[in-house]
Motif scaffolding. Structure first.
Motif, short mmCIF file in Angstrom:
data_model
loop_
_atom_site.label_atom_id
_atom_site.label_comp_id
_atom_site.label_asym_id
_atom_site.label_seq_id
_atom_site.Cartn_x
_atom_site.Cartn_y
_atom_site.Cartn_z
N ASP A 194 21.78 3.43 -5.67
CA ASP A 194 20.74 3.41 -4.74
C ASP A 194 20.53 1.94 -4.38
N LYS A 240 18.61 -0.32 -6.15
CA LYS A 240 17.51 -0.80 -6.18
C LYS A 240 17.12 -0.98 -7.80
N TYR A 248 7.80 -7.87 -5.77
CA TYR A 248 8.58 -6.66 -5.78
C TYR A 248 7.95 -5.64 -4.91
N VAL A 249 8.92 -4.83 -4.11
CA VAL A 249 8.40 -3.93 -3.04
C VAL A 249 8.90 -2.77 -3.38
N PRO A 250 7.96 -1.81 -3.99
CA PRO A 250 8.34 -0.52 -4.47
C PRO A 250 8.93 0.49 -3.58
N ALA A 251 8.36 0.42 -2.26
CA ALA A 251 9.08 1.29 -1.31
C ALA A 251 10.71 0.94 -1.08
N THR A 252 10.97 -0.18 -1.36
CA THR A 252 12.57 -0.66 -1.06
C THR A 252 13.29 -0.63 -2.55
N GLY A 253 12.71 -0.91 -3.45
CA GLY A 253 13.26 -1.47 -4.87
C GLY A 253 13.73 -2.56 -4.70
#
Length: 204
Positions: free
Chosen positions: A20, A22, A34-39
């Motif tokens: 992925d 990510k 850190y952006v959880p939606a994109t990893g």
């Protein structure tokens, strides 16, 4: 059995990270968010500017890590420890007490400056948690050969690859010249002789 489960879980996380692209976990990067939606990580412009300034202080002005820490403290820059505490408390973890927000440590600054994320390369598993006595654990760096390159994003780089290599060379030179690695623990002229070109004290 428990160790086998742990190893299988680790392999699964690595496979998913590569597939992925990510990061398997967020946090741990002071100059990035850190952006959880994109990893993925997104550069924090204000903090990235501080990292770039530290590169200039060390590579151009010849400052030591300790002097850089003192400058950051005088300027009131929040330390990585404070940021770690803030993220942990937001996630519900309990700490004995919050750290001093302006206290910087040379080893923490060194780790931050040598992070490959500064040149847009994001690795996972650069650290691991080990036991440090009864009921205590601590985080230690892993061998670079075991790092996992999850993704690259040159657009998030803070410094150039040349600057990063120069910083690595500088830190390695500092390590070699450290008093812990000298053959004579108390050479008589240590720190008393100055270079005729840069006027800095000579060690070793």
């Amino acid at each position: 059995y428990i160790e086998t489960m742990r190893l299988n879980t680790m392999r699964g996380k690595k496979r998913r990270a590569l597939k992925d692209q990510k990061m398997p976990a967020g946090g741990g990067k002071w100059a990035f968010e850190y952006v959880p939606a994109t990893g993925h990580y997104r550069r924090n412009e204000a903090r990235a500017a501080r990292v770039a300034k530290c590169y200039d202080w060390i590579l151009e002005e010849g400052l030591s890590l300790r002097k850089c820490c003192q400058r950051l403290e005088r300027e009131g820059v929040a330390s990585p420890g404070w940021e770690e505490w803030r993220i942990a408390t937001e996630r519900g973890r309990k700490w004995k007490k919050p750290p001093r927000g302006d206290k910087w440590y040379p080893n923490s600054l060194r780790n931050m400056l040598l992070d490959p994320a500064n040149i847009g390369k994001f690795y996972a598993y650069r650290h691991k948690v080990v036991k440090a006595g009864i009921g205590r654990k601590r985080e230690v760096p892993t061998d670079p050969g075991s790092w996992l390159l999850v993704y690259e994003d040159p657009g998030q780089a803070i410094v150039t690859p040349e600057q990063h290599e120069a910083m690595k060379a500088r830190m390695e030179r500092n390590k070699e010249n450290s008093s812990r690695h000298t053959h004579h623990p108390y050479p008589p002229l240590r720190g008393m002789v100055h270079c005729t070109l840069c006027r800095r004290r000579m060690y070793g």
